[in-house]
Design a protein around this motif. Sequence first.
Motif, short mmCIF file in Angstrom:
data_model
loop_
_atom_site.label_atom_id
_atom_site.label_comp_id
_atom_site.label_asym_id
_atom_site.label_seq_id
_atom_site.Cartn_x
_atom_site.Cartn_y
_atom_site.Cartn_z
N LEU A 1 0.96 -1.34 0.14
CA LEU A 1 -0.14 -0.27 0.06
C LEU A 1 0.95 1.09 0.10
O LEU A 1 1.17 1.46 0.76
N ALA B 1 0.17 4.19 -1.57
CA ALA B 1 -0.19 5.27 -2.37
C ALA B 1 -1.63 5.05 -1.75
O ALA B 1 -2.24 3.95 -2.42
N PRO B 2 -2.99 5.91 -2.17
CA PRO B 2 -3.86 5.83 -2.39
C PRO B 2 -4.51 4.98 -3.12
O PRO B 2 -5.78 4.15 -2.37
N ALA B 3 -4.34 4.91 -4.50
CA ALA B 3 -5.38 4.19 -4.36
C ALA B 3 -5.69 2.45 -4.22
O ALA B 3 -5.59 1.95 -5.25
N ASP B 4 -3.60 2.25 -4.04
CA ASP B 4 -3.07 0.85 -3.65
C ASP B 4 -4.59 0.22 -2.91
O ASP B 4 -5.22 -0.87 -2.37
N GLU C 1 -7.72 2.48 -2.11
CA GLU C 1 -8.83 1.48 -3.08
C GLU C 1 -9.21 -0.31 -3.82
O GLU C 1 -10.06 -0.41 -3.33
N ARG C 2 -8.18 -0.27 -4.48
CA ARG C 2 -8.04 -1.90 -4.12
C ARG C 2 -8.09 -3.06 -3.49
O ARG C 2 -8.86 -3.82 -3.97
N TRP C 3 -7.01 -2.82 -2.36
CA TRP C 3 -7.31 -3.57 -1.49
C TRP C 3 -7.90 -3.78 -0.90
O TRP C 3 -8.96 -4.72 -0.70
N ARG D 1 -16.77 0.55 -3.38
CA ARG D 1 -16.02 1.48 -4.30
C ARG D 1 -15.57 2.30 -2.67
O ARG D 1 -16.70 2.31 -2.22
N THR E 1 -12.81 5.69 -1.87
CA THR E 1 -12.50 6.47 -2.10
C THR E 1 -10.95 6.72 -0.92
O THR E 1 -11.50 7.21 -0.09
N ASP F 1 -8.09 9.39 0.33
CA ASP F 1 -7.08 11.16 0.16
C ASP F 1 -5.86 11.18 1.31
O ASP F 1 -5.85 9.58 1.78
N PHE G 1 -5.61 7.78 3.86
CA PHE G 1 -4.93 7.03 3.81
C PHE G 1 -4.24 6.77 4.74
O PHE G 1 -3.36 5.94 4.90
#
Length: 187
Positions: A29, A31-34, A36-38, A48, A50, A52, A56
């Motif tokens: 993990l 970045a925040p996108a990681d 979100e995917r986890w 879903r 999000t 920030d 994070f």
Amino acid sequence: MDFTFVSGDPALDLTGTVLSRRDEPVDLLTAPADLERWVAACDGLPDRVTADGQTFASALSLREALHRLALDRVLDRPFDPGSLDLVNGTAAGPPCVIELGDAGLHTSGDLPATLSQLARSGITLLADPHACLKECGRPGCTRVYLDRSRGARRAWCGMEECGNRVKAAAYRARRRGAGDTVGPVGP
């Protein structure tokens, strides 16, 4: 990199997003996108969310506090007070919403609600005196998992990743050893 969910509890799976903590830690993990995917990949969490920078950072703090408490439990030592405060404070946050439908259970909520759910899951697990928590037996793996096997004899966090590696290494060692002890054949 794909995430692995073999720990038996979402809170422990979150702690497992750092690999090889003792040797050369690898953080899945970054970045925040990681994150979100986890969350989307973890069963029972919203599909879903999000993240920030602030949420994070909160998730990473929760992850480390849960890991510390899980190790405290594995090593049979008192819980770290700072980690307890962080996990208990996060658990007091807003809950996720669950709904039953023809397709089954659906969970929704934002990231603070998801973190609250993860903290509550960790609390429930760590408070259970019958839960058998262990650290993976493969050298280099530091994943803590819930052993639900018969007789609590499970040695690895997961067979695919760690169990197969340990068994293959043991097989190779036996083969090397057998090759060294075989003498000449014949008269």
